[in-house]
Write an enzyme that holds these catalytic residues in place. Sequence first.
Site, PDB file in Angstrom:
ATOM      1  N   GLN A  83       0.848  -1.199   0.000  1.00  0.00           N
ATOM      2  CA  GLN A  83       0.000   0.000   0.000  1.00  0.00           C
ATOM      3  C   GLN A  83       0.880   1.245   0.000  1.00  0.00           C
ATOM      4  O   GLN A  83       0.387   2.356  -0.132  1.00  0.00           O
ATOM      5  CB  GLN A  83      -0.859   0.027   1.264  1.00  0.00           C
ATOM      6  CG  GLN A  83      -1.814  -1.144   1.386  1.00  0.00           C
ATOM      7  CD  GLN A  83      -2.420  -1.210   2.780  1.00  0.00           C
ATOM      8  OE1 GLN A  83      -3.403  -0.557   3.077  1.00  0.00           O
ATOM      9  NE2 GLN A  83      -1.824  -2.000   3.650  1.00  0.00           N
ATOM     10  N   ASN A  84       2.186   1.043   0.178  1.00  0.00           N
ATOM     11  CA  ASN A  84       3.080   2.188   0.316  1.00  0.00           C
ATOM     12  C   ASN A  84       3.391   2.819  -1.035  1.00  0.00           C
ATOM     13  O   ASN A  84       3.554   2.121  -2.030  1.00  0.00           O
ATOM     14  CB  ASN A  84       4.388   1.761   0.996  1.00  0.00           C
ATOM     15  CG  ASN A  84       4.137   1.223   2.386  1.00  0.00           C
ATOM     16  OD1 ASN A  84       3.065   1.419   2.939  1.00  0.00           O
ATOM     17  ND2 ASN A  84       5.108   0.535   2.954  1.00  0.00           N
ATOM     18  N   VAL A  85       3.504   4.138  -1.014  1.00  0.00           N
ATOM     19  CA  VAL A  85       3.788   4.868  -2.253  1.00  0.00           C
ATOM     20  C   VAL A  85       5.208   5.411  -2.244  1.00  0.00           C
ATOM     21  O   VAL A  85       5.605   6.155  -3.136  1.00  0.00           O
ATOM     22  CB  VAL A  85       2.762   6.022  -2.447  1.00  0.00           C
ATOM     23  CG1 VAL A  85       1.357   5.466  -2.663  1.00  0.00           C
ATOM     24  CG2 VAL A  85       2.770   7.000  -1.265  1.00  0.00           C
ATOM     25  N   HIS A 101      -1.505   1.255  -4.166  1.00  0.00           N
ATOM     26  CA  HIS A 101      -1.942   2.659  -4.094  1.00  0.00           C
ATOM     27  C   HIS A 101      -1.091   3.590  -4.952  1.00  0.00           C
ATOM     28  O   HIS A 101      -1.071   4.788  -4.720  1.00  0.00           O
ATOM     29  CB  HIS A 101      -1.943   3.139  -2.630  1.00  0.00           C
ATOM     30  CG  HIS A 101      -3.052   2.544  -1.808  1.00  0.00           C
ATOM     31  ND1 HIS A 101      -3.043   2.501  -0.430  1.00  0.00           N
ATOM     32  CD2 HIS A 101      -4.220   1.965  -2.179  1.00  0.00           C
ATOM     33  CE1 HIS A 101      -4.154   1.914   0.008  1.00  0.00           C
ATOM     34  NE2 HIS A 101      -4.873   1.578  -1.033  1.00  0.00           N
ATOM     35  N   GLY A 173       2.879  -4.496   8.941  1.00  0.00           N
ATOM     36  CA  GLY A 173       2.950  -3.044   9.140  1.00  0.00           C
ATOM     37  C   GLY A 173       1.781  -2.256   8.605  1.00  0.00           C
ATOM     38  O   GLY A 173       1.969  -1.155   8.095  1.00  0.00           O
ATOM     39  N   SER A 175      -2.409  -1.011   9.504  1.00  0.00           N
ATOM     40  CA  SER A 175      -3.501  -0.990  10.483  1.00  0.00           C
ATOM     41  C   SER A 175      -4.694  -1.794   9.969  1.00  0.00           C
ATOM     42  O   SER A 175      -5.606  -2.110  10.730  1.00  0.00           O
ATOM     43  CB  SER A 175      -3.918   0.452  10.784  1.00  0.00           C
ATOM     44  OG  SER A 175      -4.240   1.113   9.581  1.00  0.00           O
TER      45      SER A 175
HETATM   46  P1  OAD Z   1      -1.279   3.096   9.077  1.00  0.00           P
HETATM   47  O1  OAD Z   1      -0.581   4.346   9.498  1.00  0.00           O
HETATM   48  O2  OAD Z   1      -2.761   3.076   9.123  1.00  0.00           O
HETATM   49  O3  OAD Z   1      -0.766   1.866   9.932  1.00  0.00           O
HETATM   50  C1  OAD Z   1       0.597   1.639  10.132  1.00  0.00           C
HETATM   51  C2  OAD Z   1       0.731   0.399  10.972  1.00  0.00           C
HETATM   52  O4  OAD Z   1       2.113   0.129  11.095  1.00  0.00           O
HETATM   53  C3  OAD Z   1       0.166   0.510  12.398  1.00  0.00           C
HETATM   54  O5  OAD Z   1      -0.670  -0.609  12.652  1.00  0.00           O
HETATM   55  C4  OAD Z   1       1.422   0.471  13.295  1.00  0.00           C
HETATM   56  O6  OAD Z   1       1.195  -0.239  14.522  1.00  0.00           O
HETATM   57  C5  OAD Z   1       2.368  -0.318  12.411  1.00  0.00           C
HETATM   58  N1  OAD Z   1       3.802  -0.083  12.662  1.00  0.00           N
HETATM   59  C6  OAD Z   1       4.438   0.994  13.182  1.00  0.00           C
HETATM   60  N2  OAD Z   1       5.769   0.787  13.230  1.00  0.00           N
HETATM   61  C7  OAD Z   1       5.994  -0.448  12.724  1.00  0.00           C
HETATM   62  C8  OAD Z   1       7.161  -1.252  12.508  1.00  0.00           C
HETATM   63  N3  OAD Z   1       8.382  -0.810  12.810  1.00  0.00           N
HETATM   64  N4  OAD Z   1       6.979  -2.479  11.964  1.00  0.00           N
HETATM   65  C9  OAD Z   1       5.759  -2.952  11.645  1.00  0.00           C
HETATM   66  N5  OAD Z   1       4.637  -2.233  11.826  1.00  0.00           N
HETATM   67  C10 OAD Z   1       4.737  -0.996  12.356  1.00  0.00           C
HETATM   68  O7  OAD Z   1      -0.733   2.771   7.596  1.00  0.00           O
HETATM   69  P2  OAD Z   1      -1.369   1.792   6.505  1.00  0.00           P
HETATM   70  O8  OAD Z   1      -2.050   0.643   7.146  1.00  0.00           O
HETATM   71  O9  OAD Z   1      -0.314   1.523   5.513  1.00  0.00           O
HETATM   72  O10 OAD Z   1      -3.870   5.190   1.796  1.00  0.00           O
HETATM   73  O11 OAD Z   1      -2.449   2.726   5.856  1.00  0.00           O
HETATM   74  C11 OAD Z   1      -3.224   2.247   4.815  1.00  0.00           C
HETATM   75  C12 OAD Z   1      -3.566   3.358   3.873  1.00  0.00           C
HETATM   76  O12 OAD Z   1      -4.135   4.454   4.613  1.00  0.00           O
HETATM   77  C13 OAD Z   1      -2.370   3.999   3.193  1.00  0.00           C
HETATM   78  O13 OAD Z   1      -1.944   3.288   2.062  1.00  0.00           O
HETATM   79  C14 OAD Z   1      -2.883   5.346   2.839  1.00  0.00           C
HETATM   80  C15 OAD Z   1      -3.495   5.682   4.171  1.00  0.00           C
HETATM   81  O14 OAD Z   1      -4.389   6.706   4.222  1.00  0.00           O
HETATM   82  C16 OAD Z   1      -4.116   6.150   0.911  1.00  0.00           C
HETATM   83  O15 OAD Z   1      -3.528   7.217   0.936  1.00  0.00           O
HETATM   84  C17 OAD Z   1      -5.156   5.776  -0.085  1.00  0.00           C
END
Ligand code: OAD
Length: 244
Positions: A83-85, A101, A173, A175
């Site tokens: 999902q990372n850009v 994404h 990594g 949510s």
């Molecule tokens: P989030 O910011 O929602 O979640 C990040 C997750 O990473 C959280 O559950 C943290 O607990 C976890 N985390 C933090 N540090 C970590 C580490 N060192 N190792 C492993 N995990 C860790 O980000 P995404 O789930 O990627 O979409 O968000 C999904 C989408 O929401 C993104 O692609 C973006 C955003 O809005 C769009 O922009 C369409």
Amino acid sequence: MITGAGVSAASGVPTFRGEDGLWSSFRVEDLATPEAFARDPDLVWKWYAWRRELVSACKPNRAHEVLAAWSRRRAPRFTLITQNVDGLHERAGTRNLVRFHGSLWELQCWKGCAKSPPRWREETVPLRELPPRCPHCRGLARPGVVWFGEPIDPAVLEASLAALDCDVFLVVGTSGLVYPAAGLADEARLRGAFTVEINPEPTEAGDRFDLSIQGPAEEVLDRLDARLADSEESSSGSRFNSSQ
Ligand code: OAD
């Protein structure tokens, strides 16, 4: 497998949610929707230009490196949906990568003019002009990312769905709150995959997985890689012994 912002946290790229997440200082509605761009492209571009600069100073971490090594060793049976850009999986040399994404490093014509390709790469930091223009029609260009309310590219969705027929599906990594990405692990599990979440914190999606490993991706994946190397070594050793 699928990754989210947490994989890049150790590289210094901010995540979206949580105390220090981007969405605690910025509003999705102002910056990450087509409506926001139509209203104020300068503001949206300033935010994306800032993120490009921030990420350009970051390097892939151990999590990216382990996944890239697995992708090279296991291709074509390994697919990484991200999902990372930020482009850090690409910079680590990951094969079979599906960018769910889009990418900060690609642009597209806002009006979708007939002469421009669907997306083109633009890696100059800082950008030569802000907001950047479509080189073909000189209209506005937009970041080549998926915004809230926009559909996933059908080819990307197809490649992602194809990757769900697997033995093991890792969720690292993220949510797990943003759909359709968040539904991929459920679908993989329905198709028979063993699903494993890696995250330092319990997530809302956590009880839907077969196994949750609590810890930072860069540490957990490093340990898993070492264990896999050990078991591969001992199984190749036993094959050698048994054929003697
Ligand atoms: P989030 O910011 O929602 O979640 C990040 C997750 O990473 C959280 O559950 C943290 O607990 C976890 N985390 C933090 N540090 C970590 C580490 N060192 N190792 C492993 N995990 C860790 O980000 P995404 O789930 O990627 O979409 O968000 C999904 C989408 O929401 C993104 O692609 C973006 C955003 O809005 C769009 O922009 C369409």
